[in-house]
Write a protein that holds these residues in place. Structure first.
Motif, PDB file in Angstrom:
ATOM      1  N   ASN A 107      -7.657  -2.154  -8.762  1.00  0.00           N
ATOM      2  CA  ASN A 107      -8.086  -1.995  -7.368  1.00  0.00           C
ATOM      3  C   ASN A 107      -7.192  -1.064  -6.546  1.00  0.00           C
ATOM      4  O   ASN A 107      -7.075  -1.214  -5.325  1.00  0.00           O
ATOM      5  CB  ASN A 107      -8.148  -3.363  -6.659  1.00  0.00           C
ATOM      6  CG  ASN A 107      -9.160  -4.300  -7.283  1.00  0.00           C
ATOM      7  OD1 ASN A 107     -10.177  -3.864  -7.815  1.00  0.00           O
ATOM      8  ND2 ASN A 107      -8.890  -5.589  -7.224  1.00  0.00           N
ATOM      9  N   GLN A 108      -6.582  -0.092  -7.183  1.00  0.00           N
ATOM     10  CA  GLN A 108      -5.655   0.799  -6.479  1.00  0.00           C
ATOM     11  C   GLN A 108      -6.321   1.545  -5.324  1.00  0.00           C
ATOM     12  O   GLN A 108      -5.685   1.815  -4.300  1.00  0.00           O
ATOM     13  CB  GLN A 108      -5.083   1.812  -7.474  1.00  0.00           C
ATOM     14  CG  GLN A 108      -4.271   1.205  -8.605  1.00  0.00           C
ATOM     15  CD  GLN A 108      -2.835   0.927  -8.220  1.00  0.00           C
ATOM     16  OE1 GLN A 108      -2.169   1.773  -7.651  1.00  0.00           O
ATOM     17  NE2 GLN A 108      -2.354  -0.259  -8.534  1.00  0.00           N
ATOM     18  N   ASP A 109      -7.586   1.892  -5.491  1.00  0.00           N
ATOM     19  CA  ASP A 109      -8.251   2.694  -4.459  1.00  0.00           C
ATOM     20  C   ASP A 109      -8.498   1.918  -3.171  1.00  0.00           C
ATOM     21  O   ASP A 109      -8.643   2.522  -2.103  1.00  0.00           O
ATOM     22  CB  ASP A 109      -9.591   3.231  -4.977  1.00  0.00           C
ATOM     23  CG  ASP A 109      -9.424   4.349  -5.980  1.00  0.00           C
ATOM     24  OD1 ASP A 109      -8.322   4.930  -6.028  1.00  0.00           O
ATOM     25  OD2 ASP A 109     -10.388   4.637  -6.714  1.00  0.00           O
ATOM     26  N   TYR A 110      -8.563   0.584  -3.254  1.00  0.00           N
ATOM     27  CA  TYR A 110      -8.920  -0.197  -2.064  1.00  0.00           C
ATOM     28  C   TYR A 110      -7.829  -0.206  -0.990  1.00  0.00           C
ATOM     29  O   TYR A 110      -8.095   0.137   0.171  1.00  0.00           O
ATOM     30  CB  TYR A 110      -9.316  -1.618  -2.463  1.00  0.00           C
ATOM     31  CG  TYR A 110     -10.640  -1.681  -3.176  1.00  0.00           C
ATOM     32  CD1 TYR A 110     -11.845  -1.612  -2.483  1.00  0.00           C
ATOM     33  CD2 TYR A 110     -10.709  -1.804  -4.560  1.00  0.00           C
ATOM     34  CE1 TYR A 110     -13.063  -1.667  -3.128  1.00  0.00           C
ATOM     35  CE2 TYR A 110     -11.919  -1.863  -5.221  1.00  0.00           C
ATOM     36  CZ  TYR A 110     -13.094  -1.786  -4.496  1.00  0.00           C
ATOM     37  OH  TYR A 110     -14.305  -1.842  -5.153  1.00  0.00           O
ATOM     38  N   PRO A 111      -6.597  -0.599  -1.289  1.00  0.00           N
ATOM     39  CA  PRO A 111      -5.576  -0.577  -0.227  1.00  0.00           C
ATOM     40  C   PRO A 111      -5.211   0.833   0.213  1.00  0.00           C
ATOM     41  O   PRO A 111      -4.684   1.015   1.311  1.00  0.00           O
ATOM     42  CB  PRO A 111      -4.378  -1.293  -0.869  1.00  0.00           C
ATOM     43  CG  PRO A 111      -4.580  -1.147  -2.329  1.00  0.00           C
ATOM     44  CD  PRO A 111      -6.061  -1.171  -2.545  1.00  0.00           C
ATOM     45  N   ARG A 112      -5.503   1.808  -0.625  1.00  0.00           N
ATOM     46  CA  ARG A 112      -5.225   3.197  -0.245  1.00  0.00           C
ATOM     47  C   ARG A 112      -6.406   3.826   0.499  1.00  0.00           C
ATOM     48  O   ARG A 112      -6.286   4.958   0.990  1.00  0.00           O
ATOM     49  CB  ARG A 112      -4.918   4.016  -1.505  1.00  0.00           C
ATOM     50  CG  ARG A 112      -3.607   3.619  -2.178  1.00  0.00           C
ATOM     51  CD  ARG A 112      -3.436   4.319  -3.510  1.00  0.00           C
ATOM     52  NE  ARG A 112      -2.139   3.985  -4.117  1.00  0.00           N
ATOM     53  CZ  ARG A 112      -1.839   4.188  -5.380  1.00  0.00           C
ATOM     54  NH1 ARG A 112      -2.731   4.744  -6.200  1.00  0.00           N
ATOM     55  NH2 ARG A 112      -0.654   3.864  -5.858  1.00  0.00           N
ATOM     56  N   TYR A 113      -7.520   3.095   0.550  1.00  0.00           N
ATOM     57  CA  TYR A 113      -8.760   3.650   1.126  1.00  0.00           C
ATOM     58  C   TYR A 113      -9.013   5.042   0.552  1.00  0.00           C
ATOM     59  O   TYR A 113      -9.275   6.006   1.274  1.00  0.00           O
ATOM     60  CB  TYR A 113      -8.687   3.701   2.644  1.00  0.00           C
ATOM     61  CG  TYR A 113      -8.726   2.347   3.328  1.00  0.00           C
ATOM     62  CD1 TYR A 113      -9.182   1.204   2.671  1.00  0.00           C
ATOM     63  CD2 TYR A 113      -8.295   2.203   4.645  1.00  0.00           C
ATOM     64  CE1 TYR A 113      -9.213  -0.028   3.300  1.00  0.00           C
ATOM     65  CE2 TYR A 113      -8.335   0.963   5.288  1.00  0.00           C
ATOM     66  CZ  TYR A 113      -8.794  -0.145   4.607  1.00  0.00           C
ATOM     67  OH  TYR A 113      -8.834  -1.362   5.242  1.00  0.00           O
ATOM     68  N   GLY A 149      -2.214 -16.520   0.230  1.00  0.00           N
ATOM     69  CA  GLY A 149      -2.728 -15.177   0.037  1.00  0.00           C
ATOM     70  C   GLY A 149      -1.620 -14.158   0.122  1.00  0.00           C
ATOM     71  O   GLY A 149      -0.449 -14.492   0.321  1.00  0.00           O
ATOM     72  N   VAL A 150      -2.006 -12.896  -0.031  1.00  0.00           N
ATOM     73  CA  VAL A 150      -1.023 -11.825  -0.038  1.00  0.00           C
ATOM     74  C   VAL A 150      -1.612 -10.619   0.675  1.00  0.00           C
ATOM     75  O   VAL A 150      -2.841 -10.461   0.748  1.00  0.00           O
ATOM     76  CB  VAL A 150      -0.631 -11.461  -1.487  1.00  0.00           C
ATOM     77  CG1 VAL A 150      -1.808 -10.863  -2.259  1.00  0.00           C
ATOM     78  CG2 VAL A 150       0.560 -10.521  -1.533  1.00  0.00           C
ATOM     79  N   TYR A 151      -0.760  -9.782   1.209  1.00  0.00           N
ATOM     80  CA  TYR A 151      -1.241  -8.578   1.887  1.00  0.00           C
ATOM     81  C   TYR A 151      -1.755  -7.562   0.874  1.00  0.00           C
ATOM     82  O   TYR A 151      -1.351  -7.545  -0.290  1.00  0.00           O
ATOM     83  CB  TYR A 151      -0.119  -7.972   2.739  1.00  0.00           C
ATOM     84  CG  TYR A 151       1.193  -7.739   2.037  1.00  0.00           C
ATOM     85  CD1 TYR A 151       1.498  -6.510   1.459  1.00  0.00           C
ATOM     86  CD2 TYR A 151       2.151  -8.756   1.952  1.00  0.00           C
ATOM     87  CE1 TYR A 151       2.708  -6.290   0.811  1.00  0.00           C
ATOM     88  CE2 TYR A 151       3.356  -8.551   1.303  1.00  0.00           C
ATOM     89  CZ  TYR A 151       3.638  -7.319   0.734  1.00  0.00           C
ATOM     90  OH  TYR A 151       4.821  -7.102   0.090  1.00  0.00           O
ATOM     91  N   GLN A 152      -2.663  -6.725   1.315  1.00  0.00           N
ATOM     92  CA  GLN A 152      -3.223  -5.699   0.442  1.00  0.00           C
ATOM     93  C   GLN A 152      -2.214  -4.576   0.252  1.00  0.00           C
ATOM     94  O   GLN A 152      -1.800  -3.940   1.211  1.00  0.00           O
ATOM     95  CB  GLN A 152      -4.519  -5.140   1.026  1.00  0.00           C
ATOM     96  CG  GLN A 152      -5.691  -6.108   1.024  1.00  0.00           C
ATOM     97  CD  GLN A 152      -6.962  -5.465   1.526  1.00  0.00           C
ATOM     98  OE1 GLN A 152      -6.992  -4.306   1.941  1.00  0.00           O
ATOM     99  NE2 GLN A 152      -8.048  -6.219   1.509  1.00  0.00           N
ATOM    100  N   PRO A 189      -6.014  -6.688   9.798  1.00  0.00           N
ATOM    101  CA  PRO A 189      -4.991  -5.735   9.333  1.00  0.00           C
ATOM    102  C   PRO A 189      -5.595  -4.539   8.603  1.00  0.00           C
ATOM    103  O   PRO A 189      -6.731  -4.582   8.117  1.00  0.00           O
ATOM    104  CB  PRO A 189      -4.137  -6.576   8.370  1.00  0.00           C
ATOM    105  CG  PRO A 189      -4.424  -7.993   8.714  1.00  0.00           C
ATOM    106  CD  PRO A 189      -5.848  -8.011   9.184  1.00  0.00           C
ATOM    107  N   ILE A 190      -4.816  -3.492   8.522  1.00  0.00           N
ATOM    108  CA  ILE A 190      -5.137  -2.311   7.721  1.00  0.00           C
ATOM    109  C   ILE A 190      -3.987  -2.117   6.739  1.00  0.00           C
ATOM    110  O   ILE A 190      -2.820  -2.170   7.127  1.00  0.00           O
ATOM    111  CB  ILE A 190      -5.312  -1.068   8.603  1.00  0.00           C
ATOM    112  CG1 ILE A 190      -6.540  -1.231   9.509  1.00  0.00           C
ATOM    113  CG2 ILE A 190      -5.454   0.189   7.759  1.00  0.00           C
ATOM    114  CD1 ILE A 190      -6.790  -0.056  10.428  1.00  0.00           C
ATOM    115  N   PRO A 191      -4.277  -1.927   5.450  1.00  0.00           N
ATOM    116  CA  PRO A 191      -3.196  -1.773   4.469  1.00  0.00           C
ATOM    117  C   PRO A 191      -2.248  -0.640   4.836  1.00  0.00           C
ATOM    118  O   PRO A 191      -2.678   0.413   5.329  1.00  0.00           O
ATOM    119  CB  PRO A 191      -3.944  -1.466   3.173  1.00  0.00           C
ATOM    120  CG  PRO A 191      -5.303  -2.016   3.373  1.00  0.00           C
ATOM    121  CD  PRO A 191      -5.607  -1.851   4.831  1.00  0.00           C
TER     122      PRO A 191
END
Length: 498
Positions: A80-86, A320-323, A455-457
């Motif tokens: 899922n690398q692309d998700y927190p990096r948008y 939970g954990v932050y993105q 939040p935003i990563p």
């Protein structure tokens, strides 16, 4: 460190799942339903519906969950690398666009155009169903991509490079098609073929199809709330009132005969659990709760937390954990964190949710609050939506538990304690649609900016996407018509209704 090689396009994986599900015992046929030239509406409809349910259950929900900060990835996975990096590119989750056109619309258009050679059988019920599902999916394609092929789409060999129609024009035409679908469903000719068990969503109940068409149309009309078209919205809602079917009164679900066999499980469940053993898939291990969502549900004393998420394997807490792609290892591995919970992962043969009653009630509450619907009470609809959400997720003593929950004097929980009623409605939608139709949450955030404070990563650049980019495959084969976009446009070119 566990690693996986993620396929840039989800189309291949989805097509494998779809083809296998379509060949389940329920759908076994001598003819090939995936080739409309030798099929019939009765064979094609369950295939289209199964494809439709799977796409919304998996890819579209997964995107929505990450963009709306409900899920994250633990430190022992590099998925899922692309998700927190948008990292929104022309290869990001292309299955949403491709599967819609290549599989779902192809089959639904075939159903709409089919004529019985003898003239003895009328397929109006099938056409009403096809129009309704197309309306649902076309809405999301406009919401997610903007301008899309519509008037020249789905012509197969007659036009393989369709033009792109203006997004707002498509919206208006889809609203008209949903109006027609509801009318047709309610006024079938006497010789209309009953879809019966071939309809894996409503079993041929055409009144429920009319309600579903009305509910999708309401969602589209509420989506236009920022466009200054109040008179149009009210006029279209008057048409809904006139047909008399109303809106859905229970969750809209699909089930073609899901079973505990490879690629035949209920699609959301099969994303996270292996057949027969019920063991976790890799995705089940690398999909965990976000810290923000766990903290929000805990802070509002919301018992849906225990249904949306599971206690951590280590220690049993809800955590939970932050993105991020750079988490510390200690305390942030998959066993340290909450994963997808028992209210979402019920069984291999669970019905696949498509549109929740809770969402529809919240849409009605917003329409009443904005003055689009002049009957009903927004507070009552809001409270009923929360009760419906509790019931869908299997919260024990759902109605009583929901009443206890929304009686707390907390903003965006209690109607009376919420100074901004629209914010309360959208915030409750964010909770209710967690893991269900979650693409809707992202689209609604783009429209309203709620829930506030999401939040935003850190690795994302600080701006949440407002759209996806057209797939590279579409750009390659239809370059003369695909609108030209840059990667930055995914963050700046909002939908027309914004």
């Amino acid at each position: 460190m566990k690693t996986i090689k993620l396929i840039k396009s989800t189309l291949l994986a989805l097509s494998i799942v779809i083809m296998t599900v379509s060949c389940s015992d329920f759908l076994d046929v001598n003819d090939n339903p995936n080739d409309p030239s030798i099929s019939t509406p009765s064979l094609t409809l369950p295939v289209a519906q199964t494809d439709f349910a799977a796409l919304n259950a998996r890819t579209m929900t997964y995107v929505g969950q990450f963009f709306m900060y409900n899920w994250a990835t633990p430190s022992n996975w590099s998925a899922n690398q692309d998700y927190p990096r948008y990292n929104i590119t022309t290869t990001f989750n292309t299955g949403i666009f491709e599967t819609s056109y290549v599989a779902i619309f192809k089959n639904l258009t075939y159903i709409e155009n089919y004529e019985d050679a003898t003239g003895a059988v009328d397929y109006s019920a099938y056409r009403a169903i096809a129009k309704t599902i197309k309306g649902f999916q076309y809405q999301y394609l406009v919401d997610i991509y903007g301008d899309i092929p519509y008037t020249e789409a789905n012509l197969r060999g007659a036009n393989t490079t369709p033009k792109y129609d203006d997004a707002e024009t498509v919206y208006t035409q889809v609203i008209d098609e949903l109006t027609a679908a509801a009318e047709l469903a309610l006024n079938l000719p006497g010789n209309a073929e009953d879809p019966a068990s071939q309809d894996v969503i409503f079993g041929g109940d055409m009144n429920r199809w009319a309600q579903f068409a009305n509910s999708i149309k309401l969602r589209m009309l509420v989506r236009l709330s920022n466009t200054g078209q109040d008179a149009y919205i009210k006029a279209e809602i008057a048409k809904i009132d006139a047909n008399g079917a109303g809106y859905i009164t229970e969750d809209v679900t699909a089930n073609p005969g899901y079973s505990d066999n490879t690629d035949k499980q209920s699609p959301f469940y099969g994303f996270f659990r292996n057949p027969s053993t019920n063991s976790q898939t890799d995705r089940g291990d690398y999909t965990v709760a976000s810290d923000y969502t766990i903290n929000y549900l805990t802070g509002t004393d919301d018992p849906r937390r225990e249904r949306l998420y599971a206690p951590a394997a280590t220690g049993g807490a809800y955590k939970g954990v932050y993105q991020s792609t750079t988490l510390p290892g200690t305390g942030f591995t998959s066993n340290d964190l909450s994963k997808v919970g028992p209210g979402l992962l019920v069984s291999h043969d669970q019905d696949q949710n498509i549109m929740l009653l809770a969402e529809c009630l919240l849409l009605q509450a917003e329409a009443v609050q904005r003055g689009y619907i002049t009957t009903g009470n927004a507070k009552d609809l809001y409270n009923e939506a929360i009760e419906a959400s509790f019931a869908t997720l299997g919260v024990p003593n759902a109605v009583t538990a929901a009443q206890t929950y929304y009686s707390q004097a907390l903003p965006n929980v209690s109607w009376d304690a919420s100074p901004n009623k629209i914010e309360a409605i959208i915030t409750q939608k964010w909770v209710a649609l967690n893991g269900n139709s979650s693409i809707e949450l992202w689209v609604e955030y783009t429209r309203t900016g709620y829930p506030a404070g999401l939040p935003i990563p850190a690795e994302s650049g600080g701006v949440r996407p407002v759209r996806l980019l057209y797939p590279a495959s579409e750009i390659a084969r239809n370059s003369a018509n695909v609108p030209t976009l840059t990667n930055q446009d995914a963050f700046t070119k909002a939908p027309f209704w914004k």
